[in-house]
Scaffold this motif. Structure first.
Motif, PDB file in Angstrom:
ATOM      1  N   TYR A 139       0.856  -1.197   0.000  1.00 31.07           N
ATOM      2  CA  TYR A 139       0.000   0.000   0.000  1.00 31.07           C
ATOM      3  C   TYR A 139       0.887   1.241   0.000  1.00 31.07           C
ATOM      4  CZ  TYR A 139      -3.808   3.185   1.265  1.00 31.07           C
ATOM      5  OH  TYR A 139      -4.745   4.194   1.262  1.00 31.07           O
TER       6      TYR A 139
ATOM      7  N   CYS B 186       0.744   5.401   0.096  1.00 30.70           N
ATOM      8  CA  CYS B 186      -0.127   6.562   0.300  1.00 30.70           C
ATOM      9  C   CYS B 186      -0.038   7.493  -0.908  1.00 30.70           C
ATOM     10  CB  CYS B 186       0.271   7.325   1.557  1.00 30.70           C
ATOM     11  SG  CYS B 186      -0.078   6.385   3.037  1.00 30.70           S
TER      12      CYS B 186
ATOM     13  N   CYS C 164      -6.675   5.681   5.049  1.00 31.42           N
ATOM     14  CA  CYS C 164      -5.699   4.682   4.570  1.00 31.42           C
ATOM     15  C   CYS C 164      -5.855   3.357   5.310  1.00 31.42           C
ATOM     16  CB  CYS C 164      -4.280   5.218   4.694  1.00 31.42           C
ATOM     17  SG  CYS C 164      -3.950   6.530   3.503  1.00 31.42           S
TER      18      CYS C 164
ATOM     19  N   HIS D 113       1.034  10.560  10.336  1.00 33.91           N
ATOM     20  CA  HIS D 113       0.107   9.766   9.517  1.00 33.91           C
ATOM     21  C   HIS D 113       0.267   8.250   9.715  1.00 33.91           C
ATOM     22  CE1 HIS D 113      -2.724   8.927   6.398  1.00 33.91           C
ATOM     23  NE2 HIS D 113      -1.832   8.426   5.565  1.00 33.91           N
ATOM     24  N   HIS D 114       1.459   7.746   9.513  1.00 33.35           N
ATOM     25  CA  HIS D 114       1.619   6.287   9.599  1.00 33.35           C
ATOM     26  C   HIS D 114       1.542   5.769  11.034  1.00 33.35           C
ATOM     27  CE1 HIS D 114       3.527   6.073   5.330  1.00 33.35           C
ATOM     28  NE2 HIS D 114       2.223   6.175   5.314  1.00 33.35           N
TER      29      HIS D 114
ATOM     30  N   GLU E 120      -2.067   5.508  11.605  1.00 30.48           N
ATOM     31  CA  GLU E 120      -2.646   4.367  10.867  1.00 30.48           C
ATOM     32  C   GLU E 120      -2.421   3.060  11.633  1.00 30.48           C
ATOM     33  OE1 GLU E 120      -1.955   3.665   6.701  1.00 30.48           O
ATOM     34  OE2 GLU E 120      -1.564   5.767   6.353  1.00 30.48           O
TER      35      GLU E 120
HETATM   36 ZN    ZN Z   1      -1.896   7.157   3.971  1.00 27.85          ZN
END
Ligand code: ZN
Ligand code: AMP
Length: 476
Positions: free
Chosen positions: A25, A27, A211, A236-237, A240
């Protein structure tokens, strides 16, 4: 095959979740503008990673999203008197054209956040049910960050240091969070913004949940590789991971890959800084394609290791351009020689030479197996070019020999997405870039330049038609 994992800060042997398969995956961009070449860096890098896995015989499921609901998209829509959907769908199409010209393979799935809202509501509800999220009075849903034990593991940050950095926000933000570290999963709509119904309020999702949900839907709960630019590591990660692992109860991604920044000179300070839309210091892919073949831009990105910073400069682009020409010239020479030579079987001597040429492939693979060291992989292609030019300068080789060398050169280049044949035809993105330049020239009353561009396009069989909706073009 070794991959540098941001999570462990080490190169680790790649072991897929399922033998022979890679679930990956990446982003994708927020679509409110043409993509800049900084955005193109992860696209080209991770496309090359994917191509190398394919070469190694893996079946690759490659998912890369478009973030099509966001403050910046809404702002742009308001400025232009359009809907957010009109803005995002336009820039998704434009982004796809740029990707095609850069020879980036289309993703197996390229989901759009706005089409996945149901999945987001489901995951947020799961997080609430498990006590990892809560609803504030105004309907905002927050993630309860401290409840997630491993928070900070990816970015190697200590939760108390993070807390100190956030304190200020709490004082000024006036939000209804339990803790300054908590982040938004769902937020109430504001006047004039797109929104969806939810159990908590009419509103829209936070960026991070998008995500987590799209990755789960298209790749499953545990994936092999999650990737993006290094600015995405935190928050962000990190967020996630907190969302996905709390909701799904298992590891989210085994390997975390992050590319370094593409930098550009700040004319005032003469220092290189991250290329970014928000500072206004950037070049779009289209800007660059006005001057360079898209293959030069792709080759430029591969000329250094993906984790190193990369400074964009005209000098480096010129150097890369002549490097690419060297490869193309070598391929052309081999094609010419093969066309005029005879003999379908290699001589004994040639068999030895072909074996020598295969040594460069081995070096290429060693470089790529070592955390995708494309810089060294490119060097081994240049070694092959040198070897091939020396051989081509000798008379009397068989056709089979030239073809064998050409095959080596083409295959190695192809793994990097580099084409050894010059493209004669202008790509869609280049046509659009020239049309834009012509419009700008007209606005600036530089009609000579505008006419010159029209003629240049006509010479390539591109016909322009001025309509009320703007310039339309067709291929003759
Ligand atoms: Zn993302
Ligand atoms: P954005 O549209 O800002 O969310 O960015 C899309 C992707 O481009 C993300 O993976 C970012 O990390 C990456 N990116 C943005 N700017 C740069 C840059 N200057 N250099 C490298 N990658 C970047």
């Amino acid at each position: 095959m070794k991959i540098y994992n941001t999570l462990s800060r080490k190169k680790e042997e790649f072991v897929p979740v399922e033998p022979g398969k890679v679930r990956m995956y990446v982003c994708g961009p927020t679509v409110y503008n043409l993509i800049h070449i900084g955005n193109a860096r992860p696209m080209i890098i991770f496309d090359t990673v994917r191509r190398y896995f394919l070469y190694k015989g893996y079946d690759v499921n490659y998912v890369s999203n478009f973030t099509d609901v966001d403050d910046k998209i809404i702002k742009k829509a308001q400025e232009e008197g359009k809907t957010a959907e009109e803005v995002s769908s336009h820039y998704i199409e434009e982004c796809k054209k740029d990707m095609e010209s850069l020879n980036i393979l289309p993703a197996t799935t390229a989901p759009q956040a706005t089409k996945e809202i149901d999945g987001m509501i489901d995951m947020i509800q799961t997080l609430i049910d498990k006590g990892f999220a809560y609803v504030a009075e105004d309907g905002t849903v927050y993630y309860r960050t401290r409840k997630f034990q491993d928070y900070g593991e990816l970015s190697h940050k200590n939760i108390d240091e993070l807390e100190a950095g956030h304190r200020e926000i709490q004082v000024t933000g006036g939000e209804q969070k339990e803790d300054p570290l908590d982040f938004v999963l769902w937020k109430p709509k504001k006047e004039g913004e797109p929104y969806w119904d939810s159990p908590w309020c009419k509103g829209r999702p936070g960026w991070h949940i998008e995500c987590s949900v799209m990755s789960k839907r298209y790749l499953g709960d545990t994936i092999d590789i999650h990737a993006g630019g290094e600015d995405l590591v935190f928050p962000h990660h990190e967020n996630e991971i907190a969302q996905s692992e709390a909701a799904n109860g298992c590891t989210f991604a085994k390997y975390w890959m992050h590319n370094g920044f593409l930098n550009i000179k700040n004319e005032q300070s003469s220092k290189y800084e991250k290329m970014s839309k928000s500072t206004g210091n950037f070049f779009t892919v289209r800007d660059v394609l006005e001057k360079y073949d898209p293959q030069v831009l792709r080759f430029f990105m591969l000329s250094v290791h993906y984790r190193s910073p990369l400074n964009f400069s005209a000098e480096l682009m010129e150097a890369v351009k002549s490097g690419l020409e060297r490869i193309r010239n070598a391929a052309e020479l081999l094609r010419d020689k093969a066309a005029s030579a005879q003999g379908d079987a290699l001589t004994e001597e040639e068999k030895g030479l072909v074996q020598e040429a295969e040594g460069f492939r081995k070096k290429f693979e060693e470089a790529m197996d070592d955390d995708f060291n494309t810089a060294d992989a490119v060097s081994s292609i240049f070694e092959l070019v040198k070897f091939s030019n020396t051989q081509a300068a000798r008379e009397g080789h068989t056709k089979a020999f030239y073809e064998a060398l050409l095959k080596e050169l083409e295959e190695l280049s192809d793994i990097l997405g580099i084409k050894t044949e010059k493209e004669e035809e202008l790509l869609d993105a280049q046509v659009e870039a020239l049309i834009q330049e012509r419009q700008d020239a007209r606005k600036a009353k530089n009609f000579a330049r505008a006419d010159e561009i029209r003629d240049q396009l006509a010479a390539q069989g591109i016909l322009l038609k001025d309509t009320r909706e703007g310039v339309k073009w067709t291929r003759a």
